[in-house]
Design an enzyme around this catalytic site. Sequence first.
Site, PDB file in Angstrom:
ATOM      1  N   LYS A 118       6.455  -6.004  18.236  1.00 31.88           N
ATOM      2  CA  LYS A 118       7.846  -5.703  17.335  1.00 31.88           C
ATOM      3  C   LYS A 118       8.871  -4.826  17.982  1.00 31.88           C
ATOM      4  O   LYS A 118       9.611  -4.819  17.951  1.00 31.88           O
ATOM      5  CB  LYS A 118       7.658  -5.307  15.843  1.00 31.88           C
ATOM      6  CG  LYS A 118       8.630  -5.087  14.933  1.00 31.88           C
ATOM      7  CD  LYS A 118       8.190  -3.914  13.745  1.00 31.88           C
ATOM      8  CE  LYS A 118       8.254  -2.146  14.761  1.00 31.88           C
ATOM      9  NZ  LYS A 118       8.848  -0.858  13.458  1.00 31.88           N
ATOM     10  N   ASP A 136       9.132  -6.780  11.109  1.00 31.08           N
ATOM     11  CA  ASP A 136       8.245  -5.225  10.762  1.00 31.08           C
ATOM     12  C   ASP A 136       8.062  -6.123   9.079  1.00 31.08           C
ATOM     13  O   ASP A 136       8.250  -7.298   8.665  1.00 31.08           O
ATOM     14  CB  ASP A 136       9.565  -4.398  11.266  1.00 31.08           C
ATOM     15  CG  ASP A 136      10.425  -5.032   9.412  1.00 31.08           C
ATOM     16  OD1 ASP A 136      10.601  -5.144   9.804  1.00 31.08           O
ATOM     17  OD2 ASP A 136      11.005  -3.667  10.023  1.00 31.08           O
TER      18      ASP A 136
END
Length: 210
Positions: A118, A136
Amino acid sequence: MDRKDKILELLEEHYKGAKPGLHFRNAYELLIATILSAQCTDERVNIVTKDLFAHYPDPKSLANADFNEVSDEIHSCGFYSVKARHIIDASRIIAEEYGGEVPSCMEELVKLPGVGRKTANVVLSNAFGIPGLAVDTHVFRVSHRLGLSDAKDPEGTERDLCAIIERDKWGEAHHWLIYHGRQICASRKPKCSECFLKEICPYLNDKEKE
Ligand code: SF4
Protein backbone atom coordinates in the site's frame (compact mmCIF):
# COMPACT_ATOMS: atom_id res chain seq x y z
CA MET A 1 -21.36 -0.32 -20.70
CA ASP A 2 -21.49 -2.79 -17.81
CA ARG A 3 -22.15 -1.88 -14.20
CA LYS A 4 -18.50 -1.76 -13.12
CA ASP A 5 -17.61 0.58 -15.98
CA LYS A 6 -20.55 2.84 -15.14
CA ILE A 7 -19.51 2.96 -11.47
CA LEU A 8 -15.93 3.84 -12.40
CA GLU A 9 -17.13 6.50 -14.84
CA LEU A 10 -19.29 8.13 -12.15
CA LEU A 11 -16.51 7.97 -9.56
CA GLU A 12 -14.10 9.63 -11.98
CA GLU A 13 -16.64 12.29 -12.90
CA HIS A 14 -17.36 13.06 -9.26
CA TYR A 15 -13.80 13.03 -7.89
CA LYS A 16 -11.86 14.18 -10.93
CA GLY A 17 -8.54 15.73 -9.95
CA ALA A 18 -8.63 14.23 -6.44
CA LYS A 19 -5.20 14.66 -4.85
CA PRO A 20 -3.37 13.05 -1.91
CA GLY A 21 -4.33 14.51 1.47
CA LEU A 22 -0.76 14.25 2.78
CA HIS A 23 1.58 17.21 2.36
CA PHE A 24 4.98 16.40 0.84
CA ARG A 25 7.66 17.98 -1.32
CA ASN A 26 9.58 14.88 -2.41
CA ALA A 27 9.59 11.07 -2.26
CA TYR A 28 11.32 11.00 1.13
CA GLU A 29 8.65 13.19 2.74
CA LEU A 30 5.83 11.21 1.14
CA LEU A 31 7.30 7.91 2.29
CA ILE A 32 7.67 9.08 5.90
CA ALA A 33 4.22 10.74 5.92
CA THR A 34 2.60 7.58 4.53
CA ILE A 35 4.23 5.37 7.17
CA LEU A 36 2.96 7.78 9.86
CA SER A 37 -0.55 7.82 8.37
CA ALA A 38 -1.36 4.22 9.37
CA GLN A 39 -4.33 4.38 11.78
CA CYS A 40 -4.10 8.20 11.77
CA THR A 41 -5.73 11.04 9.82
CA ASP A 42 -3.91 12.92 7.08
CA GLU A 43 -4.66 16.18 8.89
CA ARG A 44 -2.86 14.99 12.03
CA VAL A 45 0.09 13.67 10.02
CA ASN A 46 0.41 17.02 8.20
CA ILE A 47 0.61 18.86 11.52
CA VAL A 48 3.32 16.48 12.78
CA THR A 49 5.41 16.36 9.61
CA LYS A 50 5.61 20.16 9.33
CA ASP A 51 8.00 20.22 12.30
CA LEU A 52 9.46 16.76 11.72
CA PHE A 53 10.72 17.66 8.23
CA ALA A 54 12.02 21.01 9.46
CA HIS A 55 14.17 19.12 11.97
CA TYR A 56 15.04 16.16 9.71
CA PRO A 57 14.92 17.37 6.10
CA ASP A 58 16.46 14.27 4.52
CA PRO A 59 17.02 10.54 5.14
CA LYS A 60 20.52 11.08 6.56
CA SER A 61 19.37 13.47 9.27
CA LEU A 62 16.46 11.23 10.28
CA ALA A 63 18.72 8.16 10.25
CA ASN A 64 20.96 9.86 12.83
CA ALA A 65 18.09 11.17 14.96
CA ASP A 66 17.60 10.22 18.59
CA PHE A 67 14.84 7.59 18.92
CA ASN A 68 13.22 9.25 21.96
CA GLU A 69 13.15 12.67 20.35
CA VAL A 70 11.51 11.28 17.19
CA SER A 71 9.02 9.31 19.30
CA ASP A 72 8.06 12.52 21.11
CA GLU A 73 7.62 14.42 17.86
CA ILE A 74 5.33 11.83 16.28
CA HIS A 75 3.55 10.85 19.51
CA SER A 76 0.14 12.17 18.42
CA CYS A 77 0.10 9.95 15.29
CA GLY A 78 -0.38 6.83 17.44
CA PHE A 79 1.77 3.68 17.49
CA TYR A 80 4.60 6.15 17.88
CA SER A 81 7.21 3.71 19.14
CA VAL A 82 6.89 1.31 16.19
CA LYS A 83 6.54 4.17 13.72
CA ALA A 84 9.63 5.95 15.10
CA ARG A 85 11.66 2.75 14.74
CA HIS A 86 10.38 2.25 11.18
CA ILE A 87 11.04 5.77 9.91
CA ILE A 88 14.52 5.91 11.45
CA ASP A 89 15.50 2.47 10.16
CA ALA A 90 14.00 3.09 6.70
CA SER A 91 15.90 6.40 6.52
CA ARG A 92 19.14 4.68 7.51
CA ILE A 93 18.77 2.10 4.75
CA ILE A 94 17.91 4.80 2.19
CA ALA A 95 20.92 6.88 3.28
CA GLU A 96 23.37 3.99 3.39
CA GLU A 97 22.20 1.70 0.59
CA TYR A 98 20.47 4.00 -1.89
CA GLY A 99 22.65 7.12 -1.72
CA GLY A 100 19.93 9.07 0.08
CA GLU A 101 17.37 8.56 -2.70
CA VAL A 102 14.11 6.70 -2.10
CA PRO A 103 14.09 3.69 -4.46
CA SER A 104 11.51 3.92 -7.24
CA CYS A 105 10.50 0.29 -7.65
CA MET A 106 8.11 -1.94 -5.74
CA GLU A 107 10.65 -4.71 -5.03
CA GLU A 108 13.05 -2.32 -3.27
CA LEU A 109 10.42 -0.23 -1.51
CA VAL A 110 8.77 -3.19 0.22
CA LYS A 111 12.13 -4.20 1.71
CA LEU A 112 12.10 -1.02 3.82
CA PRO A 113 10.81 -1.28 7.42
CA GLY A 114 7.17 -0.29 7.75
CA VAL A 115 6.59 -0.34 4.00
CA GLY A 116 4.04 -2.74 2.47
CA ARG A 117 2.48 -2.71 -0.99
CA LYS A 118 0.00 0.00 0.00
CA THR A 119 2.68 2.49 1.06
CA ALA A 120 4.90 1.53 -1.87
CA ASN A 121 2.06 2.13 -4.35
CA VAL A 122 1.30 5.53 -2.79
CA VAL A 123 4.95 6.55 -3.20
CA LEU A 124 5.30 5.12 -6.71
CA SER A 125 2.19 6.78 -8.08
CA ASN A 126 2.36 10.13 -6.28
CA ALA A 127 6.09 10.79 -6.06
CA PHE A 128 7.39 9.03 -9.17
CA GLY A 129 4.37 9.01 -11.49
CA ILE A 130 4.62 5.22 -11.82
CA PRO A 131 1.15 3.64 -12.03
CA GLY A 132 0.18 1.91 -8.79
CA LEU A 133 -3.12 1.36 -7.01
CA ALA A 134 -2.77 1.38 -3.23
CA VAL A 135 -5.47 -0.55 -1.36
CA ASP A 136 -6.11 0.81 2.11
CA THR A 137 -9.12 0.21 4.35
CA HIS A 138 -11.34 2.70 2.42
CA VAL A 139 -10.39 1.37 -1.00
CA PHE A 140 -10.97 -2.21 0.18
CA ARG A 141 -14.40 -1.52 1.72
CA VAL A 142 -15.74 0.71 -1.06
CA SER A 143 -14.57 -1.50 -3.91
CA HIS A 144 -16.20 -4.53 -2.27
CA ARG A 145 -19.49 -2.75 -1.62
CA LEU A 146 -19.54 -1.58 -5.21
CA GLY A 147 -18.82 -5.07 -6.52
CA LEU A 148 -15.52 -4.02 -8.10
CA SER A 149 -13.69 -6.81 -6.27
CA ASP A 150 -14.56 -9.88 -4.24
CA ALA A 151 -10.99 -10.70 -3.26
CA LYS A 152 -10.33 -11.65 0.34
CA ASP A 153 -7.23 -9.51 0.84
CA PRO A 154 -5.79 -6.15 -0.28
CA GLU A 155 -3.39 -7.77 -2.74
CA GLY A 156 -6.22 -9.59 -4.54
CA THR A 157 -8.30 -6.40 -4.48
CA GLU A 158 -5.41 -4.50 -6.06
CA ARG A 159 -5.24 -7.14 -8.82
CA ASP A 160 -9.02 -6.98 -9.43
CA LEU A 161 -9.05 -3.18 -9.60
CA CYS A 162 -5.99 -3.00 -11.85
CA ALA A 163 -7.68 -5.44 -14.23
CA ILE A 164 -10.73 -3.19 -14.76
CA ILE A 165 -9.13 0.28 -14.55
CA GLU A 166 -6.84 1.71 -17.22
CA ARG A 167 -3.21 1.66 -16.11
CA ASP A 168 -2.74 5.43 -16.38
CA LYS A 169 -5.67 5.94 -14.00
CA TRP A 170 -4.57 3.58 -11.20
CA GLY A 171 -3.12 6.34 -9.01
CA GLU A 172 -6.14 8.59 -9.48
CA ALA A 173 -8.61 5.73 -8.92
CA HIS A 174 -7.08 5.17 -5.49
CA HIS A 175 -8.07 8.74 -4.61
CA TRP A 176 -11.61 8.37 -6.03
CA LEU A 177 -12.25 5.37 -3.78
CA ILE A 178 -10.64 6.97 -0.72
CA TYR A 179 -12.64 10.19 -1.14
CA HIS A 180 -15.84 8.21 -1.56
CA GLY A 181 -15.07 6.12 1.52
CA ARG A 182 -14.29 9.17 3.63
CA GLN A 183 -17.07 11.47 2.45
CA ILE A 184 -20.00 9.16 1.72
CA CYS A 185 -19.46 5.41 1.98
CA ALA A 186 -18.33 5.37 5.60
CA SER A 187 -17.63 2.10 7.33
CA ARG A 188 -20.44 2.14 9.93
CA LYS A 189 -23.02 4.50 8.49
CA PRO A 190 -22.77 4.89 4.73
CA LYS A 191 -24.82 7.88 3.51
CA CYS A 192 -26.62 5.83 0.87
CA SER A 193 -29.56 8.21 0.50
CA GLU A 194 -27.26 10.99 -0.71
CA CYS A 195 -24.88 8.78 -2.70
CA PHE A 196 -24.63 9.35 -6.46
CA LEU A 197 -24.13 5.59 -6.90
CA LYS A 198 -27.27 4.51 -5.05
CA GLU A 199 -29.10 3.38 -8.20
CA ILE A 200 -26.41 0.91 -9.19
CA CYS A 201 -24.64 0.00 -5.93
CA PRO A 202 -24.97 -3.77 -5.43
CA TYR A 203 -24.46 -3.48 -1.66
CA LEU A 204 -27.39 -1.11 -1.19
CA ASN A 205 -29.65 -2.84 -3.66
CA ASP A 206 -28.98 -6.30 -2.20
CA LYS A 207 -29.68 -4.94 1.28
CA GLU A 208 -33.00 -3.46 0.17
CA LYS A 209 -34.07 -6.85 -1.23
CA GLU A 210 -33.40 -8.61 2.11
S1 SF4 B 1 -24.98 3.43 -2.07
FE1 SF4 B 1 -24.29 3.27 0.04
S2 SF4 B 1 -23.04 1.41 0.14
FE2 SF4 B 1 -23.28 1.96 -2.02
S3 SF4 B 1 -21.46 3.19 -2.50
FE3 SF4 B 1 -23.08 4.60 -1.94
S4 SF4 B 1 -22.80 4.96 0.27
FE4 SF4 B 1 -21.65 3.12 -0.29
